[in-house]
Scaffold this motif. Structure first.
Motif, mmCIF file in Angstrom:
data_model
loop_
_atom_site.group_PDB
_atom_site.id
_atom_site.type_symbol
_atom_site.label_atom_id
_atom_site.label_comp_id
_atom_site.label_asym_id
_atom_site.label_seq_id
_atom_site.Cartn_x
_atom_site.Cartn_y
_atom_site.Cartn_z
ATOM 1 N N SER A 2 -36.045 41.476 -37.308
ATOM 2 C CA SER A 2 -37.154 41.557 -36.366
ATOM 3 C C SER A 2 -38.394 42.074 -37.076
ATOM 4 O O SER A 2 -38.348 43.097 -37.746
ATOM 5 C CB SER A 2 -36.796 42.483 -35.200
ATOM 6 O OG SER A 2 -35.683 41.980 -34.491
ATOM 7 N N TRP A 46 -36.531 40.922 -15.932
ATOM 8 C CA TRP A 46 -36.003 40.050 -16.991
ATOM 9 C C TRP A 46 -36.738 40.237 -18.323
ATOM 10 O O TRP A 46 -36.669 39.401 -19.208
ATOM 11 C CB TRP A 46 -36.099 38.592 -16.532
ATOM 12 C CG TRP A 46 -35.168 38.295 -15.397
ATOM 13 C CD1 TRP A 46 -33.861 37.976 -15.482
ATOM 14 C CD2 TRP A 46 -35.486 38.350 -14.006
ATOM 15 N NE1 TRP A 46 -33.315 37.820 -14.233
ATOM 16 C CE2 TRP A 46 -34.287 38.038 -13.284
ATOM 17 C CE3 TRP A 46 -36.630 38.631 -13.254
ATOM 18 C CZ2 TRP A 46 -34.222 38.003 -11.902
ATOM 19 C CZ3 TRP A 46 -36.562 38.577 -11.880
ATOM 20 C CH2 TRP A 46 -35.385 38.279 -11.207
ATOM 21 N N ARG A 48 -37.406 41.994 -21.981
ATOM 22 C CA ARG A 48 -36.695 42.675 -23.054
ATOM 23 C C ARG A 48 -37.579 43.801 -23.591
ATOM 24 O O ARG A 48 -38.797 43.688 -23.559
ATOM 25 C CB ARG A 48 -36.365 41.716 -24.202
ATOM 26 C CG ARG A 48 -35.376 40.620 -23.860
ATOM 27 C CD ARG A 48 -35.161 39.735 -25.074
ATOM 28 N NE ARG A 48 -36.426 39.161 -25.535
ATOM 29 C CZ ARG A 48 -36.605 38.627 -26.738
ATOM 30 N NH1 ARG A 48 -35.592 38.612 -27.599
ATOM 31 N NH2 ARG A 48 -37.766 38.115 -27.083
ATOM 32 N N PRO A 49 -36.965 44.867 -24.088
ATOM 33 C CA PRO A 49 -37.781 45.924 -24.703
ATOM 34 C C PRO A 49 -38.624 45.353 -25.844
ATOM 35 O O PRO A 49 -38.146 44.531 -26.638
ATOM 36 C CB PRO A 49 -36.738 46.913 -25.233
ATOM 37 C CG PRO A 49 -35.530 46.680 -24.388
ATOM 38 C CD PRO A 49 -35.528 45.218 -24.078
ATOM 39 N N GLU A 51 -41.474 43.534 -25.444
ATOM 40 C CA GLU A 51 -42.285 42.376 -25.049
ATOM 41 C C GLU A 51 -43.564 42.844 -24.352
ATOM 42 O O GLU A 51 -43.514 43.578 -23.357
ATOM 43 C CB GLU A 51 -41.501 41.465 -24.104
ATOM 44 C CG GLU A 51 -40.388 40.690 -24.783
ATOM 45 C CD GLU A 51 -39.708 39.722 -23.829
ATOM 46 O OE1 GLU A 51 -39.496 38.554 -24.217
ATOM 47 O OE2 GLU A 51 -39.387 40.132 -22.694
ATOM 48 N N ILE A 81 -38.587 50.402 -19.418
ATOM 49 C CA ILE A 81 -37.970 49.261 -20.109
ATOM 50 C C ILE A 81 -38.248 49.311 -21.609
ATOM 51 O O ILE A 81 -37.414 48.929 -22.432
ATOM 52 C CB ILE A 81 -38.493 47.936 -19.511
ATOM 53 C CG1 ILE A 81 -37.956 47.756 -18.085
ATOM 54 C CG2 ILE A 81 -38.103 46.738 -20.373
ATOM 55 C CD1 ILE A 81 -38.611 46.617 -17.336
ATOM 56 N N THR A 83 -41.676 48.433 -22.614
ATOM 57 C CA THR A 83 -42.784 47.483 -22.758
ATOM 58 C C THR A 83 -43.952 48.177 -23.448
ATOM 59 O O THR A 83 -44.357 49.255 -23.035
ATOM 60 C CB THR A 83 -43.230 46.968 -21.374
ATOM 61 O OG1 THR A 83 -42.106 46.366 -20.726
ATOM 62 C CG2 THR A 83 -44.350 45.953 -21.503
#
Length: 546
Positions: A2, A46, A48-49, A51, A81, A83
Motif C-alpha cells: 500500500s 461501506w 474502508r479505513p 478512503e 472508521i 477516514t
C-alpha cells in the motif's frame, strides 16, 4: 504494498483551489489510501479505513436547510472508521458549512475541503489513482534497487562492519550498529542521541512481546531503532537518527535487509563461539577432574582454546535452580546465564568459564594468594550474582571452593565448590526464595559432609585437615592436644571428668581446649562444632585402624 499520499498531495493532484480548505488546515499531512464518494445517509457503512470521501451533502439536509447536527454525527462516524478527510460540493445542496461543524472537525483533526462545482468526481478520483499508481511504481523501483544493492554488497564480500556506511548512503541519516556481546559498535557518522536514552539497558534481556512483533520502532519522536533479536533475547540494535517522519517502504526494506545480514553474521559468530565453547567446556572438565597428565599437554590445550593458564585458581559453580525443571530447561537457562556472565567476566581474560558435565556454569577465578579470597568473593557476590539474577529475573545459586595452590588445587576447589553449591540449593526457604544464594566452602560445617558425593571420604578429608593441625602441634611441642580432645569428647564436654581421666588439673584441660580452638577454629564446647570434632575423631580412628 500500500502506497499512501497525504491530503495535501490530494489537494494538489486533484486540482483544488488554494482556498479549498474549510477545516483542519493543520492536519493536511494525514495519509490516505484512495478516494471514494457517496450520497446516501448510510454510505459511510461501506467505507474502508484510509478512503477520502467526496459528497454533495444531499443526505445532510433537513427541510432544504443544512443540518449541522447530521454533519457532526457524520464526522464522528468517519473519524471512528479512519477516514482521513471529507470534500463537500458546496453550492449544489449545501451553500456553506456551519461554523459549529468546522469547529467540531478541527477539534477532531478532520480536514474538510470545498469541492469545485465545475469538477466531476472522476476529475479528482482518476488523477489521484494515477498518482498513487505512479508513486507505487516508484516505490517498487526503489525497493527493487535496494534488493539489488544488498545483493551486490553480499556477493562482493564487503566486511559486515561497513554496513553502517551502506545504510547511511541509502537513508542519508546517521546510523549506529550496536551488538555489545560481540563488541560491535559501528557508526557511520556522529549520532546525536537523547541524554536520557535507556534502550541499551535492554541488551542481553528477554525481548518484550511488543519487540518480537514490531522490531522496528521509533522512540518518543527520537531515533528509529531496529532491534536485533536471537532466541527472544535482545542482542543489539540498528539506530537511525535525524529522520523526523515515518519511514518510506524502501527505507524499511533497506533496514530489514541490514538486520537480516547482521542476524546471519551473529548466527555464524554464535556457531563459531559455541564450537569453541564446547572445546573449552571439555578442557575445564579435564582440569577439575585432574585428567591432564602433564604440563606440556596443559600448555598445548590452553593454546588450542585461546586461554592462558594461571598458577592458582578457586572454583565457582553457578546455576539456576534445578527444581521443577527438565534437563533441557536447565541446559537452556544456564546457557543464558553463561551468556549474561560473559559480558561481566570477559573484561578479565584470566577467568576461565564454561559449563561442567552437569551443565552448570563453572568459573575458575585466578587467585594470586589466599589473602585475595575475600575480595574475589565480594566481587562475585556484588557484581556477578546480583546483576545476573536481576538480569534473568529468576533466582541464581552459587558455591565457591577454597584456595589450594597449584594445578592440583583446582580439583579440590571444584569438589568444594560443588558441595557449597548443593548447600546453597538446600539452604533456601521454600516459601521465600531469594534472588541469589551464595555459599562458600570455608563457612560450611556439617554441610560439607552431608552434601558430599562420598560423605565418608569427605569426613576423612575433614579429619586430616582438622586434626592434622593438632597433630602437628603435638609433634612440635610434645603436646597432648589430640589425646585431650578425645577424652574431652568421651566425657561429653565435662572438664572435671576429663581432668580426672588424664590426671591433670581442670585448668590444663581448659587451656588445651582453647589451643584446639585456635588451631582448628572449632569450639569443642559448642554443640555444632563438637559434632564436627566427633566426626573428625571417628574418621581419624577408623582411618588408622590396621
Amino acid at each position: 504494498m500500500s502506497v499512501l499520499i497525504t491530503v495535501r498531495e490530494l489537494i494538489q493532484v486533484g486540482g483544488f483551489d488554494d482556498s479549498a480548505v474549510l477545516a483542519g488546515e493543520a492536519f493536511l499531512d494525514k495519509e490516505l489510501l484512495g478516494v471514494t464518494s457517496f450520497d446516501s445517509p448510510d454510505g459511510h457503512r461501506w467505507l474502508r479505513p484510509g478512503e477520502f470521501v467526496l459528497t454533495t451533502g444531499f443526505p445532510f439536509l433537513s427541510h432544504q436547510k443544512t443540518c449541522a447536527k447530521r454533519l457532526i454525527t457524520l464526522i464522528d462516524e468517519l473519524v471512528e472508521i479512519g477516514t482521513p478527510g471529507l470534500a463537500v460540493k458546496l453550492g449544489r445542496y449545501i451553500e456553506a458549512i456551519p461554523e459549529a461543524v468546522i469547529t467540531h472537525a478541527t477539534k477532531h483533526a478532520f480536514p474538510i475541503l470545498s469541492f469545485p462545482m465545475d469538477k466531476a468526481w472522476s476529475d479528482v478520483i482518476v488523477p489521484v489513482v494515477q498518482y498513487i499508481n505512479d508513486k507505487q511504481r516508484i516505490e517498487l523501483d526503489r525497493t527493487h534497487a535496494i534488493y539489488e544493492r544488498f545483493h551486490h554488497y553480499l556477493t562482493g564480500g564487503e566486511p559486515i562492519s561497513t554496513l553502517a556506511d551502506l545504510l547511511f548512503d541509502i537513508l542519508h541519516a546517521p546510523v549506529s550498529i550496536q551488538v555489545p556481546h560481540l563488541k560491535w559498535k559501528w557508526d557511520s557518522s556522529p549520532l546525536q542521541l537523547p541524554e536520557d536514552h535507556s534502550w541499551d539497558k535492554l541488551y542481553g534481556q528477554r525481548a518484550p512481546v511488543r519487540l518480537t512483533h514490531e522490531p522496528l520502532s521509533r522512540l518518543n519522536e527520537g531515533p528509529h531503532i531496529r532491534w536485533l533479536l536471537q532466541d527472544q533475547i535482545v542482542q543489539g540494535a540498528i539506530v537511525i537518527g535525524q529522520i523526523e517522519r515515518d519511514l518510506y517502504t524502501w527505507e524499511k526494506v533497506a533496514i530489514e535487509q541490514s538486520a537480516a545480514l547482521l542476524s546471519l553474521e551473529m548466527q555464524r559468530q554464535r556457531a563459531i563461539h559455541e564450537t569453541l565453547q564446547r572445546f573449552r567446556n571439555d578442557f575445564l572438565q579435564q582440569l577439575v577432574t585432574g585428567q591432564i597428565p602433564s604440563y606440556d599437554v596443559l600448555i598445548r590445550k590452553t593454546d588450542e582454546v585461546g586461554w592462558e593458564i594461571s598458577d592458582h585458581y578457586i572454583a565457582m559453580i553457578i546455576s539456576v535452580s534445578p527444581h521443577d525443571k527438565t534437563g533441557m530447561e536447565i541446559w537452556q537457562e544456564n546457557h543464558y546465564l553463561l551468556d549474561a556472565l560473559r559480558s561481566l567476566v570477559s573484561s578479565n581474560e584470566a577467568i576461565l568459564y564454561g559449563l561442567d558435565q552437569e551443565n552448570r556454569v563453572l568459573l575458575l577465578v585466578p587467585m594470586p594468594d589466599p589473602v585475595c579470597t575475600e575480595t574475589i568473593l565480594q566481587w562475585l557476590h556484588e557484581q556477578c550474582l546480583k546483576l545476573i539474577s536481576n538480569k534473568l529475573h529468576q533466582p541464581v545459586f552459587a558455591g565457591i571452593g577454597r584456595f589450594h595452590p597449584h594445578r592440583e588445587g583446582i580439583v579440590r576447589s571444584y569438589r568444594e565448590a560443588l558441595i557449597s553449591f548443593r548447600t546453597a540449593l538446600q539452604s533456601v526457604n521454600s516459601t521465600v526464595e531469594p534472588m541469589f544464594c551464595l555459599k562458600s566452602f570455608h563457612t560450611l560445617g556439617l554441610e560439607r559432609i552431608m552434601y558430599a558425593d562420598d560423605p565418608a571420604t569427605e569426613a576423612q578429608a575433614f579429619s586430616d585437615e582438622c586434626l592434622g593441625k593438632i597433630q602437628s602441634y603435638d609433634r612440635d611441642k610434645n603436646g597432648q592436644l589430640l589425646q585431650t580432645l578425645q577424652v574431652f569428647l568421651q566425657a561429653d564436654g565435662n572438664y572435671t571428668e576429663a581432668a580426672r581421666r588424664l590426671f591433670v588439673h581442670k585448668n590444663t584441660i581448659k587451656y588445651r581446649i582453647q589451643l584446639i580452638r585456635e588451631w582448628t577454629g572449632l569450639n569443642a564446647e559448642n554443640g555444632h562444632d563438637q559434632m564436627l570434632l566427633r566426626i573428625a575423631i571417628t574418621a581419624h580412628v577408623i582411618g588408622h585402624r590396621p
